[in-house]
Design a protein around this motif. Structure first.
Motif, PDB file in Angstrom:
ATOM      1  N   LEU A   1      -7.733  -3.287   0.174  1.00 43.05           N
ATOM      2  CA  LEU A   1      -6.947  -4.000   1.175  1.00 43.05           C
ATOM      3  C   LEU A   1      -7.535  -5.372   1.461  1.00 43.05           C
ATOM      4  O   LEU A   1      -6.800  -6.344   1.665  1.00 43.05           O
ATOM      5  N   ALA A   2      -8.863  -5.474   1.473  1.00 47.11           N
ATOM      6  CA  ALA A   2      -9.512  -6.757   1.734  1.00 47.11           C
ATOM      7  C   ALA A   2      -9.222  -7.750   0.611  1.00 47.11           C
ATOM      8  O   ALA A   2      -8.905  -8.920   0.869  1.00 47.11           O
TER       9      ALA A   2
ATOM     10  N   SER B   1       0.825  -1.195   0.000  1.00 46.81           N
ATOM     11  CA  SER B   1       0.000   0.000   0.000  1.00 46.81           C
ATOM     12  C   SER B   1       0.870   1.260   0.000  1.00 46.81           C
ATOM     13  O   SER B   1       0.571   2.222  -0.720  1.00 46.81           O
TER      14      SER B   1
ATOM     15  N   PRO C   1      -8.102   4.144   5.575  1.00 45.45           N
ATOM     16  CA  PRO C   1      -9.470   3.766   5.974  1.00 45.45           C
ATOM     17  C   PRO C   1     -10.449   3.675   4.807  1.00 45.45           C
ATOM     18  O   PRO C   1     -11.395   2.888   4.856  1.00 45.45           O
TER      19      PRO C   1
ATOM     20  N   PHE D   1     -13.604 -11.199   5.094  1.00 53.71           N
ATOM     21  CA  PHE D   1     -13.406 -10.093   4.159  1.00 53.71           C
ATOM     22  C   PHE D   1     -14.394 -10.117   2.995  1.00 53.71           C
ATOM     23  O   PHE D   1     -14.266  -9.309   2.070  1.00 53.71           O
TER      24      PHE D   1
ATOM     25  N   TYR E   1     -16.120  -6.967   1.485  1.00 51.47           N
ATOM     26  CA  TYR E   1     -15.278  -6.039   0.731  1.00 51.47           C
ATOM     27  C   TYR E   1     -14.696  -6.675  -0.525  1.00 51.47           C
ATOM     28  O   TYR E   1     -14.223  -5.972  -1.424  1.00 51.47           O
TER      29      TYR E   1
ATOM     30  N   LYS F   1     -10.373   0.164   2.210  1.00 48.70           N
ATOM     31  CA  LYS F   1     -10.703  -1.166   2.740  1.00 48.70           C
ATOM     32  C   LYS F   1     -11.039  -2.189   1.658  1.00 48.70           C
ATOM     33  O   LYS F   1     -10.618  -3.349   1.764  1.00 48.70           O
TER      34      LYS F   1
END
Length: 278
Positions: free
Chosen positions: A197-198, A93, A191, A263, A266, A194
């Motif tokens: 990231l998931a 990231s 934030p 997860f 997402y 997500k």
């Protein structure tokens, strides 16, 4: 209206094909689940029955009570997979955000280098990885398993694509409030990332959890084995204990299913985040 909306029969055909594919995909798993409750003699007799004729829990008892290293293999897999996933989420990231937003010398070269790495099969890097880990004294160690896998060019590219399409107005508003680059990344960008990231977490965890080649190359102490490598010890030159392998495999799938279930809300959104900007 799209083609499927105009042709209802095409939708029926599509669902029929997906149903057939799902059944074909599930058959090996259902057979493995059934075999985990069979004695070895029933498995090797070749009868294609999905319902055990001699139902038994002895295979699971053997795994949990008689195999002294099973819980150590499980612990090793959890430590390595969780560590690799966490480091990938953080470092991929950060790298993706830097390539999407920051200006620095060699940025374009770094981006094309990452694209070039995507074209290199992972198997080609096994020997260099082994030699480097040997020189560092990291063979048969947790760091030897974690460090080579803590970043991934594929997910750096995916995160870069996500951040390229991220609303820049939010970052500009945060800058006006006095936040620096790290604070913007930590408090605003992550934030809202997500879904990406998931999706990354699911893929990275599954890849690390199922990894067999790297442990096979650098791990030689049975106490350091991960579950995929430990399961291989049930296969011998003259006999393979498929009943134990199937029972352990069912246990092996549970953490991966748990990660996906956690997860899932997402995941679908995350795998479609890559946009058209470059």
């Amino acid at each position: 209206m799209n083609l499927i909306s105009r042709l209802p029969w095409l939708k029926v055909l599509l669902y029929l094909l997906l149903t057939v594919y799902a059944i074909i995909t599930l058959i090996p798993f259902l057979w493995a689940l059934s075999a985990s409750f069979k004695p070895l003699s029933e498995i090797i007799n070749g009868a294609p029955n999905f319902i055990p004729q001699n139902f038994t829990l002895d295979n699971y008892k053997q795994i949990f009570l008689q195999e002294p290293l099973f819980f150590r293999w499980l612990f090793n897999s959890v430590v390595i997979a969780v560590s690799v996933t966490f480091l990938n989420l953080l470092l991929n990231s950060m790298a993706g955000y830097a390539l999407a937003r920051l200006r620095f010398v060699g940025k374009r070269f770094c981006f094309f280098l990452i694209l070039a790495v995507l074209a290199v099969p992972a198997q080609i890097t096994l020997i260099p990885t082994f030699l480097i880990l040997k020189a560092l004294g990291w063979l048969n160690s947790y760091q030897g398993m974690i460090v080579p896998s803590m970043v991934n060019a594929t997910f750096i590219f995916m995160m870069r694509q996500f951040f390229v399409n991220f609303p820049q107005e939010l970052e500009e508003a945060a800058q006006l409030d006095g936040l620096n680059t790290w604070e913007i990344f930590q408090n605003i960008v992550l934030p809202l990332a997500k879904p990406a990231l998931a999706a990354q977490a699911v893929f990275v965890f599954m890849g690390s959890w199922n990894n067999f080649i790297l442990p096979l190359v650098i791990l030689f102490d049975p106490e350091m084995f991960t579950l995929p490598l430990g399961l291989n010890t049930f296969k011998g030159q003259y006999i393979s204990y498929w009943n134990y392998i199937m029972a352990a495999s069912m246990i092996f799938t549970l953490p991966a299913l748990g990660i996906y279930a956690f997860f899932n809300r997402y995941f679908i959104q995350g795998v479609t985040f890559t946009g058209g900007k470059s």
